[in-house]
Design a protein around this motif. Structure first.
Motif, PDB file in Angstrom:
ATOM      1  N   LEU A 179     -32.151-122.415 -78.850  1.00 18.81           N
ATOM      2  CA  LEU A 179     -32.047-121.385 -79.892  1.00 18.81           C
ATOM      3  C   LEU A 179     -31.419-122.055 -81.106  1.00 18.81           C
ATOM      4  O   LEU A 179     -30.296-122.569 -81.025  1.00 18.81           O
ATOM      5  N   THR A 180     -32.153-122.083 -82.179  1.00 14.27           N
ATOM      6  CA  THR A 180     -31.628-122.700 -83.398  1.00 14.27           C
ATOM      7  C   THR A 180     -31.623-121.639 -84.494  1.00 14.27           C
ATOM      8  O   THR A 180     -32.083-120.513 -84.293  1.00 14.27           O
ATOM      9  N   LEU A 217     -32.824-123.315 -68.596  1.00 16.27           N
ATOM     10  CA  LEU A 217     -31.704-123.605 -69.491  1.00 16.27           C
ATOM     11  C   LEU A 217     -32.004-123.024 -70.861  1.00 16.27           C
ATOM     12  O   LEU A 217     -33.075-123.266 -71.426  1.00 16.27           O
ATOM     13  N   ILE A 218     -31.090-122.204 -71.369  1.00 16.82           N
ATOM     14  CA  ILE A 218     -31.217-121.708 -72.740  1.00 16.82           C
ATOM     15  C   ILE A 218     -29.942-122.089 -73.466  1.00 16.82           C
ATOM     16  O   ILE A 218     -28.833-121.765 -72.999  1.00 16.82           O
ATOM     17  N   LEU A 219     -30.072-122.832 -74.532  1.00 19.02           N
ATOM     18  CA  LEU A 219     -28.866-123.236 -75.244  1.00 19.02           C
ATOM     19  C   LEU A 219     -28.988-122.969 -76.732  1.00 19.02           C
ATOM     20  O   LEU A 219     -30.063-123.070 -77.316  1.00 19.02           O
ATOM     21  N   ALA A 220     -27.858-122.587 -77.311  1.00 18.27           N
ATOM     22  CA  ALA A 220     -27.779-122.391 -78.756  1.00 18.27           C
ATOM     23  C   ALA A 220     -27.168-123.650 -79.329  1.00 18.27           C
ATOM     24  O   ALA A 220     -26.162-124.146 -78.821  1.00 18.27           O
ATOM     25  N   THR A 221     -27.805-124.193 -80.351  1.00 19.13           N
ATOM     26  CA  THR A 221     -27.265-125.432 -80.900  1.00 19.13           C
ATOM     27  C   THR A 221     -27.626-125.641 -82.361  1.00 19.13           C
ATOM     28  O   THR A 221     -28.660-125.165 -82.836  1.00 19.13           O
ATOM     29  N   HIS A 222     -26.729-126.353 -83.070  1.00 19.68           N
ATOM     30  CA  HIS A 222     -27.033-126.819 -84.429  1.00 19.68           C
ATOM     31  C   HIS A 222     -27.457-128.284 -84.379  1.00 19.68           C
ATOM     32  O   HIS A 222     -27.792-128.869 -85.400  1.00 19.68           O
ATOM     33  N   ASP A 223     -27.420-128.878 -83.177  1.00 20.53           N
ATOM     34  CA  ASP A 223     -27.699-130.306 -83.000  1.00 20.53           C
ATOM     35  C   ASP A 223     -29.208-130.494 -82.796  1.00 20.53           C
ATOM     36  O   ASP A 223     -29.753-130.161 -81.746  1.00 20.53           O
ATOM     37  N   THR A 224     -29.890-131.032 -83.817  1.00 23.49           N
ATOM     38  CA  THR A 224     -31.353-131.123 -83.743  1.00 23.49           C
ATOM     39  C   THR A 224     -31.802-132.051 -82.617  1.00 23.49           C
ATOM     40  O   THR A 224     -32.838-131.833 -82.002  1.00 23.49           O
ATOM     41  N   CYS A 228     -35.232-130.017 -75.504  1.00 23.56           N
ATOM     42  CA  CYS A 228     -35.658-128.809 -74.782  1.00 23.56           C
ATOM     43  C   CYS A 228     -37.170-128.664 -74.848  1.00 23.56           C
ATOM     44  O   CYS A 228     -37.808-129.090 -75.814  1.00 23.56           O
ATOM     45  N   SER A 229     -37.747-128.041 -73.820  1.00 23.99           N
ATOM     46  CA  SER A 229     -39.210-127.908 -73.808  1.00 23.99           C
ATOM     47  C   SER A 229     -39.698-126.869 -74.813  1.00 23.99           C
ATOM     48  O   SER A 229     -40.838-126.920 -75.252  1.00 23.99           O
ATOM     49  N   HIS A 230     -38.852-125.925 -75.209  1.00 20.23           N
ATOM     50  CA  HIS A 230     -39.245-124.909 -76.187  1.00 20.23           C
ATOM     51  C   HIS A 230     -38.118-124.707 -77.192  1.00 20.23           C
ATOM     52  O   HIS A 230     -36.958-125.017 -76.907  1.00 20.23           O
ATOM     53  N   ARG A 231     -38.512-124.136 -78.309  1.00 19.75           N
ATOM     54  CA  ARG A 231     -37.509-123.894 -79.352  1.00 19.75           C
ATOM     55  C   ARG A 231     -37.790-122.543 -80.011  1.00 19.75           C
ATOM     56  O   ARG A 231     -38.947-122.205 -80.260  1.00 19.75           O
ATOM     57  N   LEU A 232     -36.737-121.783 -80.264  1.00 15.41           N
ATOM     58  CA  LEU A 232     -36.878-120.502 -80.971  1.00 15.41           C
ATOM     59  C   LEU A 232     -35.905-120.526 -82.137  1.00 15.41           C
ATOM     60  O   LEU A 232     -34.688-120.622 -81.932  1.00 15.41           O
ATOM     61  N   ASP A 233     -36.457-120.477 -83.338  1.00 16.50           N
ATOM     62  CA  ASP A 233     -35.605-120.533 -84.523  1.00 16.50           C
ATOM     63  C   ASP A 233     -35.286-119.120 -84.979  1.00 16.50           C
ATOM     64  O   ASP A 233     -36.145-118.427 -85.518  1.00 16.50           O
ATOM     65  N   LEU A 234     -34.057-118.679 -84.749  1.00 17.07           N
ATOM     66  CA  LEU A 234     -33.682-117.311 -85.104  1.00 17.07           C
ATOM     67  C   LEU A 234     -33.505-117.152 -86.605  1.00 17.07           C
ATOM     68  O   LEU A 234     -33.439-116.013 -87.098  1.00 17.07           O
ATOM     69  N   GLY A 235     -33.435-118.239 -87.293  1.00 18.30           N
ATOM     70  CA  GLY A 235     -33.370-118.176 -88.751  1.00 18.30           C
ATOM     71  C   GLY A 235     -34.600-117.510 -89.323  1.00 18.30           C
ATOM     72  O   GLY A 235     -34.586-117.008 -90.442  1.00 18.30           O
ATOM     73  N   HIS A 236     -35.649-117.486 -88.505  1.00 20.31           N
ATOM     74  CA  HIS A 236     -36.902-116.874 -88.956  1.00 20.31           C
ATOM     75  C   HIS A 236     -37.102-115.460 -88.451  1.00 20.31           C
ATOM     76  O   HIS A 236     -38.159-114.875 -88.656  1.00 20.31           O
ATOM     77  N   GLN A 237     -36.113-114.927 -87.740  1.00 19.91           N
ATOM     78  CA  GLN A 237     -36.251-113.541 -87.296  1.00 19.91           C
ATOM     79  C   GLN A 237     -36.169-112.607 -88.490  1.00 19.91           C
ATOM     80  O   GLN A 237     -35.319-112.791 -89.367  1.00 19.91           O
TER      81      GLN A 237
END
Ligand SMILES: Nc1ncnc2c1ncn2[C@@H]1O[C@H](COP(=O)(O)OP(=O)(O)OP(=O)(O)O)[C@@H](O)[C@H]1O
Length: 227
Positions: free
Chosen positions: A40-41, A202-209, A215-224
């Motif tokens: 989660l980014t 595994l679901i992790l929130a991170t600012h570390d690109t 991770c196998s998937h990415r969800l950018d909440l900045g775009h919600q």
């Protein structure tokens, strides 16, 4: 075997700030299967921690449906809040390992006893608890209490607790946030090794690109919408 670990549909969450509604999550959907990882980014305040809290039942969504490890939580269901709470508590005790920013260590227990307690509550063996502390390079601090170690060492103890409970799903909020680069790489390697070995999600929130790209998937909440 059912491979779906987690499915979320139509999640909405808003808070009130200065009496104004602030939309944090709008109609969010996600899906995770066994062995998958999701980063989660998004910018600070985009809702990463809020979403993790919802995915382990520490926060209630205003609307939405969640299926987590076979348990269904639907905001429209007539179920009493206490029943849902009990189901969430059982999931967190036995199957969902949570690593949050303020590591949830019991202050009156040594690091080792914290790890042992976590393993015991999850119905796992306590035999390898010291070993988990060694692997995270804090073995020699096993008998110290949480207030006698640094923030980074507490964070590693929190990871040892999660590893010892052998969860089906790990939720981690900035798991390497308070670690130096070398330790962060080591902890990251162990986190992904564990995930590969046990096939957990595994679901992790991170600012570390760099961490996000592992991770196998990415969800950018900045775009919600609404954030
Ligand atoms: N209990 C609360 N009451 C009011 N607003 C809240 C509450 N909890 C969070 N918020 C707001 O909701 C938004 C999302 O917060 P959240 O902590 O989920 O963001 P985040 O993406 O994890 O941020 P960061 O990267 O800084 O940790 C923020 O604007 C925050 O101020």
């Amino acid at each position: 075997m059912v491979d779906s670990l987690l499915t979320a549909r139509g999640l909405n969450k808003q808070f009130r700030s200065a009496n104004q509604p602030v939309a944090v999550l709008s109609n969010l959907a996600l899906h995770l299967e066994r062995g998958e990882s999701l980063a989660l980014t998004g910018r600070s305040g985009s809702g990463k921690t809020t979403l993790l809290n919802i995915l382990c039942g520490l926060e209630k969504p205003d609307a939405g449906r969640l299926q987590v490890l076979g348990e269904v939580f639907d905001s429209r269901a007539p179920e009493a809040g206490s029943q849902a709470e009990a189901r969430w508590a059982s999931l967190r005790r036995q199957r969902i390992g949570v690593v949050f920013q303020d590591a949830n260590l019991m202050p009156a227990l040594s690091l080792l006893d914290n790890v042992r307690l976590r393993a015991r509550l999850a119905g796992q063996s306590e035999a390898d608890c010291q070993d988990w502390l060694e692997r995270l390079d804090i073995g020699e601090l096993a008998e110290r209490y949480p207030d006698q170690v640094s923030g980074g060492q507490r964070q590693r103890a929190a990871l040892a607790m999660v590893f010892a409970m052998k969860p089906a799903l790990i939720l981690a909020d900035e798991p390497t946030g308070s670690l130096d680069r070398h330790t962060a790489e080591d902890v990251t390697r162990q986190l992904f090794d564990l995930q590969a070995r046990h096939g957990c999600g595994l679901i992790l929130a991170t600012h570390d690109t760099e961490l996000a790209t592992r991770c196998s998937h990415r969800l950018d909440l900045g775009h919600q919408p609404g954030t």
